[in-house]
Design an enzyme around this catalytic site. Structure first.
Site, PDB file in Angstrom:
ATOM      1  N   GLN A 166      53.348   3.258  29.290  1.00  0.00           N
ATOM      2  CA  GLN A 166      54.604   2.680  29.663  1.00  0.00           C
ATOM      3  C   GLN A 166      53.668   1.240  30.686  1.00  0.00           C
ATOM      4  O   GLN A 166      54.241   0.080  30.508  1.00  0.00           O
ATOM      5  CB  GLN A 166      55.297   3.513  30.451  1.00  0.00           C
ATOM      6  N   HIS A 207      53.031   8.302  33.192  1.00  0.00           N
ATOM      7  CA  HIS A 207      53.268   7.714  32.078  1.00  0.00           C
ATOM      8  C   HIS A 207      52.553   6.515  31.825  1.00  0.00           C
ATOM      9  O   HIS A 207      53.006   5.305  31.759  1.00  0.00           O
ATOM     10  CB  HIS A 207      54.887   7.578  32.164  1.00  0.00           C
ATOM     11  N   ARG A 266      55.278  -1.843  24.390  1.00  0.00           N
ATOM     12  CA  ARG A 266      55.001  -0.638  23.985  1.00  0.00           C
ATOM     13  C   ARG A 266      54.321  -0.602  22.514  1.00  0.00           C
ATOM     14  O   ARG A 266      53.360   0.059  22.419  1.00  0.00           O
ATOM     15  CB  ARG A 266      56.194   0.238  24.098  1.00  0.00           C
ATOM     16  N   CYS A 310      61.463   0.747  32.564  1.00  0.00           N
ATOM     17  CA  CYS A 310      60.939   1.174  31.438  1.00  0.00           C
ATOM     18  C   CYS A 310      62.085   1.471  30.300  1.00  0.00           C
ATOM     19  O   CYS A 310      61.585   1.951  28.960  1.00  0.00           O
ATOM     20  CB  CYS A 310      59.997   2.427  31.623  1.00  0.00           C
TER      21      CYS A 310
HETATM   22  N1   CP Z   1      60.207   4.242  28.336  1.00  0.00           N
HETATM   23  C1   CP Z   1      60.153   4.977  27.572  1.00  0.00           C
HETATM   24  O1   CP Z   1      59.087   5.706  27.620  1.00  0.00           O
HETATM   25  O2   CP Z   1      61.329   5.433  26.694  1.00  0.00           O
HETATM   26  P1   CP Z   1      61.481   6.527  25.660  1.00  0.00           P
HETATM   27  O3   CP Z   1      61.822   7.881  26.655  1.00  0.00           O
HETATM   28  O4   CP Z   1      62.640   6.105  24.889  1.00  0.00           O
HETATM   29  O5   CP Z   1      60.169   6.933  24.946  1.00  0.00           O
HETATM   30  N1  NVA Z   2      61.163   8.929  34.558  1.00  0.00           N
HETATM   31  C1  NVA Z   2      62.023   8.847  33.275  1.00  0.00           C
HETATM   32  C2  NVA Z   2      61.224   7.913  32.407  1.00  0.00           C
HETATM   33  C3  NVA Z   2      61.695   7.892  31.017  1.00  0.00           C
HETATM   34  C4  NVA Z   2      61.110   7.084  29.962  1.00  0.00           C
HETATM   35  C5  NVA Z   2      61.973  10.242  32.926  1.00  0.00           C
HETATM   36  O1  NVA Z   2      60.914  10.831  33.002  1.00  0.00           O
HETATM   37  O2  NVA Z   2      63.002  10.548  32.372  1.00  0.00           O
END
Ligand code: CP
Ligand code: NVA
Length: 308
Positions: free
Chosen positions: A139, A136, A294, A266
């Site tokens: 993030q 990710h 973000r 996050c």
């Molecule tokens: N932190 C994050 O990516 O949040 P969402 O899943 O809401 O996009």
């Molecule tokens: N680790 C989490 C992050 C969400 C933003 C997921 O993948 O669901």
């Protein structure tokens, strides 16, 4: 010219990442106090269109990319994969080839990281990873912006990750050698982080220390980071909640970190599971600045991808 995809930190030079982070901070400052729907002074992405595809839920990624693109003067189209032929078995490659004819850039949140790589391989426009099972990176750019704005020098900073060694953790591992911070990771063995990522970061002179207790990982840290114990797509929720419980961030755990330590998450968060309300809603928490960033970090990523 080679396409500038934003898929993972490995493939992007540290100097480029630094440029993106500085640009994010500059753009944020330049529009301080403005109504959120007002377009930035130079409308750098006027005439450009972003398509977003979601195979999983999203609040922050969806709204921040949408508003970010609008602030840059561009257009957006959002779809969940279930509304597309992608959800009925059309290949990611064909989807990428077709969308490349309609829009200038794509952000995709996918179950499988391999699908995002295949999408980017087939696309003739830049592709941004909006979260996969493996990483990710958007993030982490927002997180690092937040820490720098808080006054932390990333070079030599001590970051601690506790809980599940998941996709967000992997992106922190990748970022460590690029930005020069050290990362102490505390997880139970079963939920340890990706070994290849740890090895690769160490090969690039990144300092990654692995522990099987939260207390050891957090000792003396400048930043304590948590994430949900059950990520989207995880099937073993019951085991995770039980096994990861000793890795929850409590006020007691925070007291082992440096005196001025801050807390990141996050979001979405589960108070009483991976973090106590007293911590996430307390004075050490930066989580809502982190969420706001973000928007700013992604605007800089969009501009970098489009070289605009
Ligand atoms: N932190 C994050 O990516 O949040 P969402 O899943 O809401 O996009
Ligand atoms: N680790 C989490 C992050 C969400 C933003 C997921 O993948 O669901």
């Amino acid at each position: 010219m080679t396409l500038r995809h934003f898929l993972d930190f490995w493939s992007i030079e540290a100097s480029e990442l630094r440029t993106i982070l500085d640009e994010a901070k500059r753009m944020k400052a330049a529009r301080a106090g403005w109504p959120k729907g007002r377009v930035d002074e130079s409308a750098p992405l006027a005439g450009h269109a972003l398509a977003m595809i979601f195979e999983k839920s999203s609040t922050r990624t969806r709204f921040s990319f949408d508003m970010g693109m609008r602030q840059l003067g561009g257009e957006t189209i959002v779809a969940s994969s279930g509304d597309m032929q992608l959800g009925r078995g059309e290949t990611v490659e064909d989807t990428a080839r077709v969308l490349s004819r309609f829009v200038d850039i794509v952000m995709i949140r996918a179950n499988s990281h391999g699908d995002v790589e295949a999408f980017a391989e087939a696309a003739t426009i830049p592709v941004i990873n909006g979260l996969t099972d493996q990483s990710h990176p958007c993030q982490i750019m927002a997180d690092l912006q937040t820490l720098e704005e808080h006054g932390l020098d990333l070079k030599g900073a001590r970051l601690a990750w506790v809980g599940d060694g998941n996709n967000v953790c992997t992106s922190f591992i990748q970022a460590a050698p690029k930005f020069g911070f050290s990362l102490a990771i505390g997880t139970p063995g079963r939920y340890a982080p990706d070994e290849d990522a740890v090895e690769m970061a160490r090969d690039l002179q990144g300092r990654i220390d692995l522990y099987d207790s939260a207390e050891e990982a957090v000792a003396g840290a400048d930043v304590v980071i948590a994430d949900t114990f059950v990520s989207m797509g995880d099937a073993d929720a019951e085991d995770r909640l039980k096994t990861l419980d000793p890795f929850a961030v409590t006020e007691d755990l925070m007291s082992l970190a440096a005196k001025e330590a801050v807390f990141l998450h996050c979001l979405p968060a589960h108070r009483g599971e991976e973090v106590d309300a007293e911590v996430i809603d307390g004075p050490q928490s930066l989580v809502f600045d982190e969420a706001e960033n973000r928007l700013h970090a992604q605007k800089a990523i969009l501009r970098w991808c489009l070289n605009a």
